[in-house]
Scaffold this active site. Sequence first.
Site, PDB file in Angstrom:
ATOM      1  N   LYS A 228       0.811  -1.218   0.000  1.00 42.36           N
ATOM      2  CA  LYS A 228       0.000   0.000   0.000  1.00 42.36           C
ATOM      3  C   LYS A 228       0.847   1.272   0.000  1.00 42.36           C
ATOM      4  CE  LYS A 228      -4.381  -1.898   1.497  1.00 42.36           C
ATOM      5  NZ  LYS A 228      -5.425  -2.014   2.507  1.00 42.36           N
ATOM      6  N   ARG A 262      -3.430  -9.948   5.539  1.00 45.92           N
ATOM      7  CA  ARG A 262      -3.825 -10.035   4.131  1.00 45.92           C
ATOM      8  C   ARG A 262      -2.693  -9.486   3.269  1.00 45.92           C
ATOM      9  NH1 ARG A 262      -6.075  -6.761   0.427  1.00 45.92           N
ATOM     10  NH2 ARG A 262      -7.602  -7.611  -1.014  1.00 45.92           N
TER      11      ARG A 262
HETATM   12  C1  7PM Z   1      -6.216  -0.246  -4.412  1.00 39.94           C
HETATM   13  C2  7PM Z   1      -6.360   0.164  -3.108  1.00 39.94           C
HETATM   14  C3  7PM Z   1      -6.255  -1.573  -4.774  1.00 39.94           C
HETATM   15  C4  7PM Z   1      -6.552  -0.759  -2.145  1.00 39.94           C
HETATM   16  C5  7PM Z   1      -6.420  -2.488  -3.808  1.00 39.94           C
HETATM   17  C6  7PM Z   1      -6.577  -2.074  -2.515  1.00 39.94           C
HETATM   18  C7  7PM Z   1      -8.142  -4.544   2.286  1.00 39.94           C
HETATM   19  C8  7PM Z   1      -9.181  -5.398   1.915  1.00 39.94           C
HETATM   20  C9  7PM Z   1      -8.404  -4.404   0.174  1.00 39.94           C
HETATM   21  C10 7PM Z   1      -7.801  -4.434   3.669  1.00 39.94           C
HETATM   22  C11 7PM Z   1      -9.519  -6.030   4.087  1.00 39.94           C
HETATM   23  C12 7PM Z   1      -5.521  -3.972  -1.547  1.00 39.94           C
HETATM   24  C13 7PM Z   1      -6.693  -3.043  -1.441  1.00 39.94           C
HETATM   25  N1  7PM Z   1      -7.670  -3.944   1.189  1.00 39.94           N
HETATM   26  N2  7PM Z   1      -9.861  -6.145   2.789  1.00 39.94           N
HETATM   27  N3  7PM Z   1      -9.326  -5.301   0.582  1.00 39.94           N
HETATM   28  N4  7PM Z   1      -8.528  -5.205   4.521  1.00 39.94           N
HETATM   29  N5  7PM Z   1     -10.190  -6.750   5.001  1.00 39.94           N
HETATM   30  O1  7PM Z   1      -4.407  -3.470  -1.302  1.00 39.94           O
HETATM   31  O2  7PM Z   1      -6.908  -3.681   4.091  1.00 39.94           O
HETATM   32  O3  7PM Z   1      -5.657  -5.126  -1.905  1.00 39.94           O
HETATM   33  S1  7PM Z   1      -8.226  -3.918  -1.456  1.00 39.94           S
END
Ligand code: 7PM
Length: 286
Positions: A228, A262
Amino acid sequence: MKHPSDSFLQCGRHRLDLSYPRVMGILNVTPDSFSDGGHHATLDDALRHAETMLAEGAAVIDVGGESTRPGAAAVPVEQELDRVIPVVERLVRELDALVSVDTSSPEVMQEASARGAGMLNDVRALRRPGALQVAAGSGLPVCLMHMLGEPDAMQRSPRYDEPVELAVACFLEERVAACEAAGLRRERLLLDPGFGFAKTVEHNLRLLNRMTALKKLGLPLMVGMSRKSMIGKVLGRAVEERLPGGLALVSLAVERGARLLRVHDVGPSVDAANMTWAVLQEGEEP
Ligand code: 7PM
């Protein structure tokens, strides 16, 4: 009262032991997924990637078909179903995997649980109409994540009128109460501070450092910080250069009480989590 069964989450046919930190591998099935560049666009590729993550020690595979990317447009539910359900089906049938579904759509929750998914992961914490009822009826554990507003508003200068960890704890407490009122018992819930969702770098760093404020709610904590922008901003690293920073965050998250991590990079994250856990097992000075 602490009970041995507190450490286990019944996830459909699977039992997930959360008495120590476990890793959830991210399987993006969106063509525009930001850090995989749509590499897992085909079913076979997705399956092979999941197989690798399981071999590297992932306890759960998190399948996501709706992009939560900042500024992302909403995906029609038919398209989300088309992307997610065939993957869930094959992961269950061919790999007997514990599959989590990253979705906010009640239709996708319903269909995925019918096809053998073992966990629901909703970045909107069951706030979509109908989601609470479907999730309750599924019998599956649910991860409730904190996010202010919708993903398309995520990067518009987030403001909190109180310390961010209190705002997050208060929000999650309210969602837990909403779940219980809908017949979804708290024993089935995990909580996630939602790193990177409508938060500045400072918010994210503070949330991690003060995660004990969430631990007080008494439910297992899940975190997602893999690749991130908080890592990018602190270290000045591009997406593909963020693994070392991410492993530092995994280690600290474990120390601060996270039980489900995750991540994209499963093998290195499992080692970081297990190494940190080994140290913590030896106790602290009085
Ligand atoms: C852009 C920004 C693409 C953020 C993808 C993401 C989380 C999640 C995601 C989290 C839980 C990523 C995120 N992030 N579910 N789904 N916790 N529970 O980095 O932090 O995959 S999507």
